[in-house]
Design an enzyme around this catalytic site. Structure first.
Site, PDB file in Angstrom:
ATOM      1  CD  GLU A  47      39.510  -5.701  36.847  1.00  0.00           C
ATOM      2  OE1 GLU A  47      38.273  -5.728  36.854  1.00  0.00           O
ATOM      3  OE2 GLU A  47      40.186  -5.480  35.828  1.00  0.00           O
ATOM      4  NE  ARG A  51      32.833  -9.861  37.545  1.00  0.00           N
ATOM      5  CZ  ARG A  51      33.358 -10.081  36.347  1.00  0.00           C
ATOM      6  NH1 ARG A  51      33.606 -11.332  35.954  1.00  0.00           N
ATOM      7  NH2 ARG A  51      33.654  -9.076  35.546  1.00  0.00           N
ATOM      8  CB  THR A  75      32.783  -6.127  39.869  1.00  0.00           C
ATOM      9  OG1 THR A  75      33.504  -7.063  39.073  1.00  0.00           O
ATOM     10  CG2 THR A  75      31.311  -6.237  39.494  1.00  0.00           C
ATOM     11  CE  LYS A 135      35.684  -3.608  32.733  1.00  0.00           C
ATOM     12  NZ  LYS A 135      35.497  -4.330  33.993  1.00  0.00           N
TER      13      LYS A 135
END
Length: 219
Positions: A47, A51, A75, A135
C-alpha cells in the site's frame, strides 16, 4: 453507484501474508529496491500512500519492479487520486475515511476502494455502497479489537483491514478475530528507514511481522 468488487488476487495475497506495509516514500528512485526487498521477505501486498509528492511515481515503480505483487494506493481522498492511481498501476485504493463523492468516483473510475470507517453508522453506509471490505482507521485510537468484536455479530457481512497503531506487539488481537482479513502497519517499513535505504532492517522487520501474523490462529 456500486463500488467495484475487491479483487480475489488481493484477498488471496492477504490470506497468504496477512500483514501489509503502509508505505510512505520520499524518493521514487528507491521504490524498486523497496519492492524487491519486501517481496523477498514474503510480503505480497504493497500500500503506497499519497502522503508525499513521490507517491504515484513510487507506486508505478513498485508495480513494475515486482509485477507479481498486488500494489495499491493509500491515503486516497479525491476522485483525482483514484484516477491517477489507476493510471499508475494501482489495483485497489485505500482511504482514511470516505465521502459520498469519493464513493461515487470509485464506482465511476472502476477502481476497487476500501473506505475508511470509524463508527457502525459509517460501516453501514459504506456497505450500502458495496464496501464489504472496510478500513478501520485509526484502529487503536478507536478501540481496536474491542470495537471490531462488538460489530462482528450485528454486521456479519463486513470484513475489516484495520490500520493505525498496529505493530507486532498487538496485531494478534486483530488477526484472531473472525471479521478481520488482514492488518496494515507503517512500522514494517518506516519512512526513515526507506529514506536511508536500510533494506536489511526493513527485510528483518517484514520477516518478523509475517512470522508473528502467520502464527495467529485465525477466527
Amino acid at each position: 453507484m456500486t463500488l467495484p468488487p475487491i479483487p480475489e488476487s488481493l484477498r488471496d495475497a492477504l490470506h497468504a501474508a496477512p500483514v501489509a506495509p503502509v508505505l510512505t516514500i520520499d524518493d521514487a528512485a528507491q521504490a524498486p529496491a523497496l519492492a524487491e526487498t519486501l517481496w523477498a521477505a514474503g510480503v505480497r501486498v504493497f500500500e503506497v500512500t499519497l502522503r508525499t509528492e513521490a507517491g504515484l511515481a513510487a507506486l508505478a515503480a513498485m508495480a513494475r519492479a515486482v509485477p507479481e505483487a498486488v500494489v495499491g494506493v493509500g491515503t486516497a481522498t479525491t476522485a483525482d487520486h483514484l484516477k491517477q492511481a489507476q493510471d499508475a498501476g494501482a489495483s485497489f485504493a485505500v482511504a482514511p475515511g470516505h465521502t459520498p463523492e469519493l464513493l461515487e468516483a470509485a464506482g465511476r473510475v472502476g477502481l476497487p476502494l476500501i473506505p475508511g470507517v470509524a463508527t457502525p453508522s459509517e460501516m453501514m453506509r459504506t456497505r450500502e455502497a458495496g464496501a464489504v471490505v472496510q478500513k478501520l482507521f485509526p484502529a487503536e485510537a478507536l478501540g481496536g479489537p474491542n470495537l471490531l468484536r462488538s460489530v462482528a455479530d450485528p454486521l456479519p457481512d463486513i470484513t475489516f483491514w484495520p490500520t493505525g497503531g498496529i505493530d507486532d506487539s498487538n496485531m494478534a488481537g486483530y488477526l484472531g478475530l473472525k471479521n478481520v482479513l488482514a492488518v496494515g502497519s507503517s512500522r514494517m517499513a518506516p519512512r526513515a528507514e526507506i529514506a536511508r535505504a536500510d533494506w536489511a532492517a526493513i527485510a528483518a522487520k517484514a520477516e518478523a511481522s509475517l512470522e508473528t501474523a502467520r502464527a495467529v490462529p485465525r477466527g
